[in-house]
Design a protein around this motif. Structure first.
Motif, PDB file in Angstrom:
ATOM      1  N   ILE A  28      76.891  -2.582  23.260  1.00 20.60           N
ATOM      2  CA  ILE A  28      77.910  -2.357  24.292  1.00 20.60           C
ATOM      3  C   ILE A  28      77.310  -2.557  25.697  1.00 20.60           C
ATOM      4  O   ILE A  28      77.943  -3.170  26.584  1.00 20.60           O
ATOM      5  CB  ILE A  28      78.508  -0.949  24.145  1.00 20.60           C
ATOM      6  N   HIS A  29      76.093  -2.063  25.909  1.00 18.59           N
ATOM      7  CA  HIS A  29      75.457  -2.232  27.227  1.00 18.59           C
ATOM      8  C   HIS A  29      75.201  -3.711  27.539  1.00 18.59           C
ATOM      9  O   HIS A  29      75.415  -4.166  28.668  1.00 18.59           O
ATOM     10  CB  HIS A  29      74.129  -1.462  27.250  1.00 18.59           C
ATOM     11  N   ALA A  30      74.794  -4.478  26.511  1.00 14.34           N
ATOM     12  CA  ALA A  30      74.554  -5.897  26.724  1.00 14.34           C
ATOM     13  C   ALA A  30      75.844  -6.619  27.039  1.00 14.34           C
ATOM     14  O   ALA A  30      75.901  -7.512  27.894  1.00 14.34           O
ATOM     15  CB  ALA A  30      73.891  -6.501  25.479  1.00 14.34           C
ATOM     16  N   ALA A  31      76.936  -6.242  26.338  1.00  5.96           N
ATOM     17  CA  ALA A  31      78.223  -6.882  26.611  1.00  5.96           C
ATOM     18  C   ALA A  31      78.676  -6.600  28.034  1.00  5.96           C
ATOM     19  O   ALA A  31      79.194  -7.493  28.745  1.00  5.96           O
ATOM     20  CB  ALA A  31      79.266  -6.383  25.595  1.00  5.96           C
ATOM     21  N   ASN A  32      78.484  -5.385  28.530  1.00 10.19           N
ATOM     22  CA  ASN A  32      78.865  -5.043  29.899  1.00 10.19           C
ATOM     23  C   ASN A  32      78.010  -5.793  30.921  1.00 10.19           C
ATOM     24  O   ASN A  32      78.473  -6.201  31.984  1.00 10.19           O
ATOM     25  CB  ASN A  32      78.729  -3.531  30.141  1.00 10.19           C
ATOM     26  N   ALA A  33      76.717  -5.996  30.607  1.00 10.67           N
ATOM     27  CA  ALA A  33      75.823  -6.673  31.546  1.00 10.67           C
ATOM     28  C   ALA A  33      76.104  -8.180  31.608  1.00 10.67           C
ATOM     29  O   ALA A  33      75.936  -8.787  32.665  1.00 10.67           O
ATOM     30  CB  ALA A  33      74.373  -6.430  31.141  1.00 10.67           C
TER      31      ALA A  33
END
Length: 423
Positions: free
Chosen positions: A416-421
């Motif tokens: 999820i953090h990678a998708a947001n970044a």
């Protein structure tokens, strides 16, 4: 704890150490994720973007680990002692679980059709034959345990009551046996094969010995019945000698001549007796009355008592020393029975059919009682102790769920953090 010892739940204790170790590992991993989260949070603002991914992994791992900890704990107790709804599921629903288990047992195992279908695939007779013919060397403890159990059962049963049941069954069987036709068939077969000849010879020999033993009595009878004139002239003694000598001569001729007319008459009488025993209602009734009188006699009762005591003592000796029993004639008979069971297909089929019917009959007669026993036993268990035992039994796998939840939660957080970044 005494009830648990009787039901066998205390055997789950060996798994308790493994479950405790996995619980420590799962909790340690959760604490480690909390430490990683704090470290990443302190470095995220001034450090490279790498710390953001580490924080996201640790944060989501803590969430997943805590969620699975809550779920696992809620199965057995209230998390943190708080009475949260729908927690402590097993203690609260112990009786319902017992009922469901009993119902599952009844609907899937204790059905006559299911038992009959499964028993068709079980060759009980062949297995028993292999065991009797060549007992495995490793079955010594099993054989000794079974022998001790049988001996204990025999000794604990009321001898008078059990003996009365056995003797009553023997007497009832003897009374129900129509012995006259059997005697007639045996006598007819003996005559056809000339096996009655030794019997006639024995009767003639017995008659000769009886005559010799009672010769003086015959002479006294002739003397007492003779008139005074015959006694005065001595004719009574001559008559007695003639009668005795004539009887001796007759018996001698019958013994020497197999075709003697009196022997033929005796054989004819035996043949008639054989037919009457089989087909004459009056003769059969007479034999039945005689049989009833013999069975009711004290001598036969004592004989049956002796048979029961000998059988019981023999069984006890065999069960107390199974090795000696298997090494003697009894053991040889058992081994021959085992070989017969393996070779005779019809006998195996008969025994397997009997075993199948016995199992189906037991399920039909006692299935509901077994289900009630399971349900009532579970209801009688102490909820907290049962919970601890079950948790120890499956706790290792449950702690793996916590570890997996921690790892999977961390991976989802990183994703999820990678998708947001990137977006």
């Amino acid at each position: 704890m005494g009830l648990l010892a009787r039901t066998g739940l205390d055997r789950f204790n060996p798994a308790q150490g493994g479950a405790r170790g996995m619980r420590i590992a799962a909790t340690g991993l959760l604490v480690a994720m909390a430490a990683v989260y704090l470290l990443a949070r302190s470095q995220e603002a001034a450090g490279p973007a790498f710390w953001g991914y580490v924080r996201a992994f640790a944060e989501a791992a803590m969430v997943g680990g805590l969620a699975d900890w809550f779920a696992v704990t809620a199965l057995f107790r209230h998390p943190l002692g708080l009475p949260i709804p729908h927690t402590a599921i097993i203690p609260r629903n112990k009786d319902r679980i017992g009922g469901a288990l009993a119902t599952f047992l009844r609907d899937n195992f204790l059905i006559p059709t299911v038992v009959a279908r499964r028993m068709r695939r079980v060759d009980v007779a062949a297995a028993a034959g292999r065991f009797l013919a060549q007992p495995p060397s490793g079955e010594g403890r099993l054989r000794e345990g079974a022998s001790r159990l049988i001996a204990t059962i025999l000794e604990s049963l009321d001898d008078d009551r059990l003996g009365g049941m056995v003797k009553g069954a023997v007497v009832a069987r003897l009374k129900a046996l129509d012995i006259a036709p059997l005697l007639g068939q045996s006598l007819r077969a003996a005559i056809a094969e000339d096996r009655h000849v030794p019997l006639l010879d024995s009767i003639i020999t017995w008659a000769g010995r009886t005559l010799a033993a009672n010769e003086a009595m015959i002479r006294d009878m002739v003397h007492n019945r003779a008139g005074a004139v015959m006694r005065w002239t001595g004719l009574d003694e001559r008559l007695a000698n003639a009668i005795v000598d004539g009887l001796y001569k007759l018996l001698s001729e019958m013994a020497d001549d197999p075709a003697h007319p009196l022997r033929a008459k005796a054989e004819e009488g035996l043949a008639t007796l054989a037919l009457d025993l089989q087909y004459d209602p009056a003769m059969r009734e007479k034999v039945a009355r005689l049989k009833a009188e013999i069975i009711a006699s004290p001598a036969v009762g004592a004989w049956i008592d002796g048979l029961w005591q000998q059988a019981r003592d023999g069984l006890l000796r065999a069960t107390r020393d199974p090795q000696a029993a298997m090494a003697g004639r009894f053991g040889e008979a058992l081994r021959q029975l085992g070989e017969t069971l393996q070779q005779d297909a019809r006998l195996r089929a008969t025994i397997n059919q009997f075993a199948r019917r016995a199992a189906v009959g037991a399920v039909a007669a006692y299935g509901d009682a077994i289900v009630r026993l399971v349900s009532d036993t579970i209801r009688g268990w102490d909820a907290q102790t049962v919970t601890d035992r079950l948790e120890s039994a499956v706790g290792r796998d449950l702690q793996y769920i916590r570890i997996n939840g921690t790892v999977v939660g961390g991976l989802v957080g990183v994703t999820i953090h990678a998708a947001n970044a990137w977006l």
